[in-house]
Scaffold this motif. Structure first.
Motif, PDB file in Angstrom:
ATOM      1  N   SER A   1      -7.777  23.657 -49.150  1.00 58.56           N
ATOM      2  CA  SER A   1      -8.872  23.227 -50.533  1.00 58.56           C
ATOM      3  C   SER A   1      -9.665  24.295 -50.477  1.00 58.56           C
ATOM      4  O   SER A   1     -10.606  24.469 -51.439  1.00 58.56           O
ATOM      5  N   ASP A   2      -9.561  25.522 -49.729  1.00 60.54           N
ATOM      6  CA  ASP A   2     -10.493  26.574 -49.494  1.00 60.54           C
ATOM      7  C   ASP A   2      -9.820  27.807 -49.287  1.00 60.54           C
ATOM      8  O   ASP A   2      -9.649  27.977 -48.206  1.00 60.54           O
ATOM      9  N   LEU A   3      -9.315  28.497 -50.154  1.00 56.32           N
ATOM     10  CA  LEU A   3      -8.384  29.432 -50.042  1.00 56.32           C
ATOM     11  C   LEU A   3      -9.169  30.825 -49.150  1.00 56.32           C
ATOM     12  O   LEU A   3      -8.338  31.259 -48.231  1.00 56.32           O
ATOM     13  N   PRO A   4     -10.311  31.184 -49.582  1.00 53.49           N
ATOM     14  CA  PRO A   4     -10.874  32.169 -48.703  1.00 53.49           C
ATOM     15  C   PRO A   4     -11.047  31.953 -47.124  1.00 53.49           C
ATOM     16  O   PRO A   4     -10.915  32.804 -46.222  1.00 53.49           O
ATOM     17  N   ARG A   5     -11.231  30.642 -47.054  1.00 49.62           N
ATOM     18  CA  ARG A   5     -11.418  30.101 -45.576  1.00 49.62           C
ATOM     19  C   ARG A   5      -9.921  30.096 -44.844  1.00 49.62           C
ATOM     20  O   ARG A   5      -9.885  30.533 -43.807  1.00 49.62           O
ATOM     21  N   SER A   6      -8.951  29.814 -45.600  1.00 50.72           N
ATOM     22  CA  SER A   6      -7.803  29.896 -45.140  1.00 50.72           C
ATOM     23  C   SER A   6      -7.326  31.243 -44.661  1.00 50.72           C
ATOM     24  O   SER A   6      -6.694  31.850 -43.692  1.00 50.72           O
ATOM     25  N   LYS A   7      -7.473  32.135 -45.598  1.00 53.50           N
ATOM     26  CA  LYS A   7      -7.113  33.679 -45.570  1.00 53.50           C
ATOM     27  C   LYS A   7      -8.055  34.047 -44.102  1.00 53.50           C
ATOM     28  O   LYS A   7      -7.405  34.881 -43.101  1.00 53.50           O
ATOM     29  N   GLN A   8      -9.147  33.787 -44.076  1.00 58.13           N
ATOM     30  CA  GLN A   8      -9.942  34.220 -42.833  1.00 58.13           C
ATOM     31  C   GLN A   8      -9.515  33.712 -41.441  1.00 58.13           C
ATOM     32  O   GLN A   8      -9.265  34.236 -40.560  1.00 58.13           O
TER      33      GLN A   8
ATOM     34  N   SER B   1      -0.590  37.871 -52.730  1.00 64.81           N
ATOM     35  CA  SER B   1      -1.692  37.145 -52.646  1.00 64.81           C
ATOM     36  C   SER B   1      -2.757  37.264 -54.115  1.00 64.81           C
ATOM     37  O   SER B   1      -2.687  38.334 -54.347  1.00 64.81           O
ATOM     38  N   ASP B   2      -3.289  36.384 -54.292  1.00 59.59           N
ATOM     39  CA  ASP B   2      -4.265  36.438 -55.491  1.00 59.59           C
ATOM     40  C   ASP B   2      -5.225  35.280 -55.300  1.00 59.59           C
ATOM     41  O   ASP B   2      -5.587  34.850 -54.293  1.00 59.59           O
ATOM     42  N   ASP B   3      -5.887  34.717 -56.450  1.00 57.62           N
ATOM     43  CA  ASP B   3      -6.950  33.787 -56.487  1.00 57.62           C
ATOM     44  C   ASP B   3      -6.218  32.391 -56.195  1.00 57.62           C
ATOM     45  O   ASP B   3      -6.853  31.259 -55.780  1.00 57.62           O
ATOM     46  N   ASN B   4      -4.654  32.324 -56.417  1.00 56.15           N
ATOM     47  CA  ASN B   4      -4.151  30.922 -56.212  1.00 56.15           C
ATOM     48  C   ASN B   4      -3.393  30.703 -54.680  1.00 56.15           C
ATOM     49  O   ASN B   4      -3.337  29.714 -54.652  1.00 56.15           O
ATOM     50  N   ALA B   5      -3.007  32.049 -54.073  1.00 60.40           N
ATOM     51  CA  ALA B   5      -2.207  32.017 -53.142  1.00 60.40           C
ATOM     52  C   ALA B   5      -2.606  33.325 -52.073  1.00 60.40           C
ATOM     53  O   ALA B   5      -2.934  34.193 -52.575  1.00 60.40           O
ATOM     54  N   ALA B   6      -2.099  32.963 -50.825  1.00 63.47           N
ATOM     55  CA  ALA B   6      -2.378  34.150 -49.933  1.00 63.47           C
ATOM     56  C   ALA B   6      -0.883  33.937 -49.137  1.00 63.47           C
ATOM     57  O   ALA B   6      -0.523  32.902 -48.634  1.00 63.47           O
ATOM     58  N   CYS B   7      -0.155  35.288 -49.215  1.00 64.62           N
ATOM     59  CA  CYS B   7       0.832  35.337 -48.343  1.00 64.62           C
ATOM     60  C   CYS B   7       0.658  35.778 -47.049  1.00 64.62           C
ATOM     61  O   CYS B   7       0.176  37.011 -46.882  1.00 64.62           O
ATOM     62  N   VAL B   8       0.757  35.044 -45.851  1.00 64.71           N
ATOM     63  CA  VAL B   8       0.474  35.411 -44.640  1.00 64.71           C
ATOM     64  C   VAL B   8       1.868  35.724 -43.970  1.00 64.71           C
ATOM     65  O   VAL B   8       2.690  34.815 -43.642  1.00 64.71           O
ATOM     66  N   VAL B   9       1.688  36.777 -43.291  1.00 68.11           N
ATOM     67  CA  VAL B   9       2.825  37.333 -42.731  1.00 68.11           C
ATOM     68  C   VAL B   9       2.755  37.165 -40.973  1.00 68.11           C
ATOM     69  O   VAL B   9       1.807  37.487 -40.409  1.00 68.11           O
ATOM     70  N   ILE B  10       3.664  36.165 -40.837  1.00 71.30           N
ATOM     71  CA  ILE B  10       3.662  35.695 -39.176  1.00 71.30           C
ATOM     72  C   ILE B  10       4.398  36.919 -38.375  1.00 71.30           C
ATOM     73  O   ILE B  10       4.381  37.227 -37.405  1.00 71.30           O
TER      74      ILE B  10
ATOM     75  N   LEU C   1      -1.220  27.717 -50.554  1.00 68.40           N
ATOM     76  CA  LEU C   1      -1.485  27.782 -51.941  1.00 68.40           C
ATOM     77  C   LEU C   1      -2.845  26.870 -52.216  1.00 68.40           C
ATOM     78  O   LEU C   1      -2.753  25.723 -51.407  1.00 68.40           O
ATOM     79  N   THR C   2      -3.566  27.036 -53.243  1.00 67.76           N
ATOM     80  CA  THR C   2      -4.611  26.216 -53.626  1.00 67.76           C
ATOM     81  C   THR C   2      -3.678  24.893 -54.012  1.00 67.76           C
ATOM     82  O   THR C   2      -2.645  24.904 -54.459  1.00 67.76           O
TER      83      THR C   2
ATOM     84  N   ASP D   1      -5.078  23.817 -38.835  1.00 72.11           N
ATOM     85  CA  ASP D   1      -5.952  24.666 -39.431  1.00 72.11           C
ATOM     86  C   ASP D   1      -6.910  24.190 -40.060  1.00 72.11           C
ATOM     87  O   ASP D   1      -7.204  22.624 -39.884  1.00 72.11           O
ATOM     88  N   PRO D   2      -8.172  24.552 -40.697  1.00 71.05           N
ATOM     89  CA  PRO D   2      -9.100  23.645 -41.400  1.00 71.05           C
ATOM     90  C   PRO D   2      -8.902  22.827 -42.320  1.00 71.05           C
ATOM     91  O   PRO D   2      -9.564  21.900 -42.691  1.00 71.05           O
ATOM     92  N   ASP D   3      -7.518  22.891 -42.961  1.00 67.67           N
ATOM     93  CA  ASP D   3      -7.110  21.998 -43.773  1.00 67.67           C
ATOM     94  C   ASP D   3      -6.201  20.986 -43.206  1.00 67.67           C
ATOM     95  O   ASP D   3      -5.929  19.888 -44.130  1.00 67.67           O
ATOM     96  N   GLY D   4      -6.008  20.865 -42.160  1.00 69.57           N
ATOM     97  CA  GLY D   4      -5.551  19.708 -41.343  1.00 69.57           C
ATOM     98  C   GLY D   4      -3.999  20.062 -41.158  1.00 69.57           C
ATOM     99  O   GLY D   4      -3.091  19.344 -40.448  1.00 69.57           O
ATOM    100  N   ASN D   5      -3.235  21.359 -41.785  1.00 67.37           N
ATOM    101  CA  ASN D   5      -1.941  21.788 -41.594  1.00 67.37           C
ATOM    102  C   ASN D   5      -1.598  21.940 -40.101  1.00 67.37           C
ATOM    103  O   ASN D   5      -2.533  22.279 -39.470  1.00 67.37           O
TER     104      ASN D   5
END
Length: 148
Positions: free
Chosen positions: A12-19, A33-42, A51-52, A116-120
Protein backbone atom coordinates in the motif's frame (compact mmCIF):
# COMPACT_ATOMS: atom_id res chain seq x y z
CA UNK A 1 18.88 -22.48 -18.64
CA UNK A 2 18.71 -21.13 -15.10
CA UNK A 3 15.31 -20.66 -13.50
CA UNK A 4 14.70 -17.34 -11.78
CA UNK A 5 12.04 -17.01 -9.09
CA UNK A 6 9.95 -13.84 -8.81
CA UNK A 7 7.67 -13.62 -5.78
CA UNK A 8 5.00 -10.96 -6.36
CA UNK A 9 3.73 -9.05 -3.31
CA UNK A 10 1.35 -6.16 -2.85
CA UNK A 11 2.10 -2.97 -1.01
CA UNK A 12 0.00 0.00 0.00
CA UNK A 13 3.10 2.23 0.18
CA UNK A 14 5.79 1.51 -2.42
CA UNK A 15 8.40 4.00 -1.12
CA UNK A 16 8.06 2.49 2.38
CA UNK A 17 8.44 -1.02 0.96
CA UNK A 18 11.55 -0.06 -0.99
CA UNK A 19 13.09 1.40 2.16
CA UNK A 20 12.12 -1.67 4.21
CA UNK A 21 13.67 -4.23 1.85
CA UNK A 22 16.79 -2.13 1.32
CA UNK A 23 17.05 -2.06 5.13
CA UNK A 24 17.48 -5.84 4.97
CA UNK A 25 20.56 -5.33 2.82
CA UNK A 26 18.78 -6.26 -0.40
CA UNK A 27 19.21 -4.14 -3.52
CA UNK A 28 16.70 -2.81 -6.02
CA UNK A 29 17.05 -3.50 -9.73
CA UNK A 30 16.29 -0.07 -11.23
CA UNK A 31 15.62 -1.58 -14.68
CA UNK A 32 12.45 -3.22 -13.31
CA UNK A 33 11.42 -0.61 -10.74
CA UNK A 34 9.18 2.39 -11.30
CA UNK A 35 6.21 4.16 -9.66
CA UNK A 36 4.19 0.92 -9.73
CA UNK A 37 6.74 -1.71 -8.78
CA UNK A 38 10.11 -2.42 -7.21
CA UNK A 39 12.28 -5.36 -8.16
CA UNK A 40 14.06 -6.45 -4.98
CA UNK A 41 17.11 -8.65 -5.55
CA UNK A 42 17.40 -11.25 -2.77
CA UNK A 43 19.94 -13.44 -4.54
CA UNK A 44 21.27 -14.03 -8.03
CA UNK A 45 18.10 -15.81 -9.18
CA UNK A 46 15.55 -14.86 -6.49
CA UNK A 47 13.56 -11.64 -6.60
CA UNK A 48 10.61 -9.94 -4.95
CA UNK A 49 8.39 -7.89 -7.19
CA UNK A 50 6.71 -5.48 -4.81
CA UNK A 51 3.72 -4.02 -6.62
CA UNK A 52 1.21 -1.35 -5.72
CA UNK A 53 -2.15 -2.95 -5.07
CA UNK A 54 -3.61 -1.23 -8.14
CA UNK A 55 -0.85 -2.49 -10.41
CA UNK A 56 -0.93 -6.01 -8.94
CA UNK A 57 -4.70 -6.10 -9.66
CA UNK A 58 -3.98 -5.79 -13.40
CA UNK A 59 -2.35 -9.27 -13.33
CA UNK A 60 -5.33 -11.16 -11.90
CA UNK A 61 -9.10 -11.21 -11.99
CA UNK A 62 -9.24 -12.43 -8.39
CA UNK A 63 -9.99 -10.20 -5.45
CA UNK A 64 -6.84 -9.07 -3.65
CA UNK A 65 -6.52 -10.12 -0.03
CA UNK A 66 -5.16 -7.89 2.71
CA UNK A 67 -1.89 -9.50 3.91
CA UNK A 68 -2.52 -8.04 7.39
CA UNK A 69 -5.59 -10.27 7.75
CA UNK A 70 -5.18 -13.11 5.21
CA UNK A 71 -2.21 -15.40 4.62
CA UNK A 72 -1.90 -16.66 1.06
CA UNK A 73 1.81 -17.38 1.02
CA UNK A 74 4.78 -17.30 3.35
CA UNK A 75 8.11 -16.73 1.65
CA UNK A 76 10.82 -18.85 3.27
CA UNK A 77 14.46 -17.88 2.92
CA UNK A 78 17.38 -20.06 3.95
CA UNK A 79 20.34 -18.75 5.93
CA UNK A 80 23.85 -20.10 6.42
CA UNK A 81 23.71 -20.13 10.22
CA UNK A 82 21.55 -19.45 13.27
CA UNK A 83 23.34 -16.14 13.61
CA UNK A 84 22.44 -15.22 10.03
CA UNK A 85 18.77 -15.98 10.83
CA UNK A 86 18.92 -13.68 13.84
CA UNK A 87 20.77 -10.98 11.87
CA UNK A 88 18.19 -10.81 9.07
CA UNK A 89 15.26 -10.71 11.50
CA UNK A 90 16.98 -7.95 13.52
CA UNK A 91 17.36 -5.95 10.29
CA UNK A 92 13.68 -6.54 9.48
CA UNK A 93 12.61 -5.31 12.92
CA UNK A 94 14.88 -2.25 12.69
CA UNK A 95 13.41 -1.45 9.25
CA UNK A 96 9.83 -1.46 10.57
CA UNK A 97 8.80 -5.10 10.40
CA UNK A 98 7.31 -7.17 13.19
CA UNK A 99 8.05 -10.63 14.55
CA UNK A 100 4.66 -12.35 14.82
CA UNK A 101 5.75 -15.39 16.85
CA UNK A 102 8.57 -16.80 18.93
CA UNK A 103 11.61 -18.39 17.23
CA UNK A 104 11.26 -22.10 16.47
CA UNK A 105 14.25 -24.23 17.51
CA UNK A 106 14.16 -27.94 16.66
CA UNK A 107 17.88 -28.54 17.15
CA UNK A 108 18.46 -29.54 13.52
CA UNK A 109 16.47 -26.51 12.29
CA UNK A 110 16.11 -22.96 13.58
CA UNK A 111 13.68 -20.42 12.17
CA UNK A 112 12.25 -17.00 12.86
CA UNK A 113 9.47 -15.16 11.10
CA UNK A 114 8.91 -11.52 10.26
CA UNK A 115 6.25 -9.49 8.51
CA UNK A 116 6.99 -6.48 6.35
CA UNK A 117 4.98 -3.28 7.04
CA UNK A 118 2.27 -4.51 4.64
CA UNK A 119 1.83 -7.78 6.55
CA UNK A 120 3.54 -10.04 4.00
CA UNK A 121 5.05 -13.01 5.86
CA UNK A 122 8.62 -14.26 5.65
CA UNK A 123 10.34 -17.14 7.41
CA UNK A 124 14.12 -17.24 7.73
CA UNK A 125 15.57 -20.65 8.51
CA UNK A 126 18.80 -22.51 9.04
CA UNK A 127 19.00 -26.29 8.83
CA UNK A 128 21.91 -28.47 9.85
CA UNK A 129 23.50 -29.51 6.53
CA UNK A 130 23.40 -33.20 7.49
CA UNK A 131 19.69 -32.95 8.33
CA UNK A 132 19.08 -31.20 5.01
CA UNK A 133 20.89 -34.00 3.18
CA UNK A 134 19.39 -36.97 5.04
CA UNK A 135 16.03 -35.56 6.13
CA UNK A 136 15.04 -34.68 9.70
CA UNK A 137 13.94 -38.16 10.76
CA UNK A 138 17.15 -39.89 9.64
CA UNK A 139 19.25 -37.12 11.16
CA UNK A 140 17.47 -37.36 14.51
CA UNK A 141 17.70 -41.16 14.48
CA UNK A 142 21.47 -40.82 14.02
CA UNK A 143 21.47 -38.43 16.98
CA UNK A 144 19.52 -40.89 19.15
CA UNK A 145 16.24 -38.96 19.18
CA UNK A 146 13.13 -38.16 17.21
CA UNK A 147 12.21 -34.90 15.49
CA UNK A 148 10.06 -32.49 17.47
Amino acid sequence: MTTDIFVNLTTSDLPRSKQFFQGLGWELNPLFSDDNAACVVIDEHVYLMVLTREFFATFTQKQLADPHTHALVQTAISADSREAVDDLVKKALAAGGIEPKEPQDYGFMYSRDFEDPDGNEFSVLWMDPTAAEKGPEAFMADQGGAPA
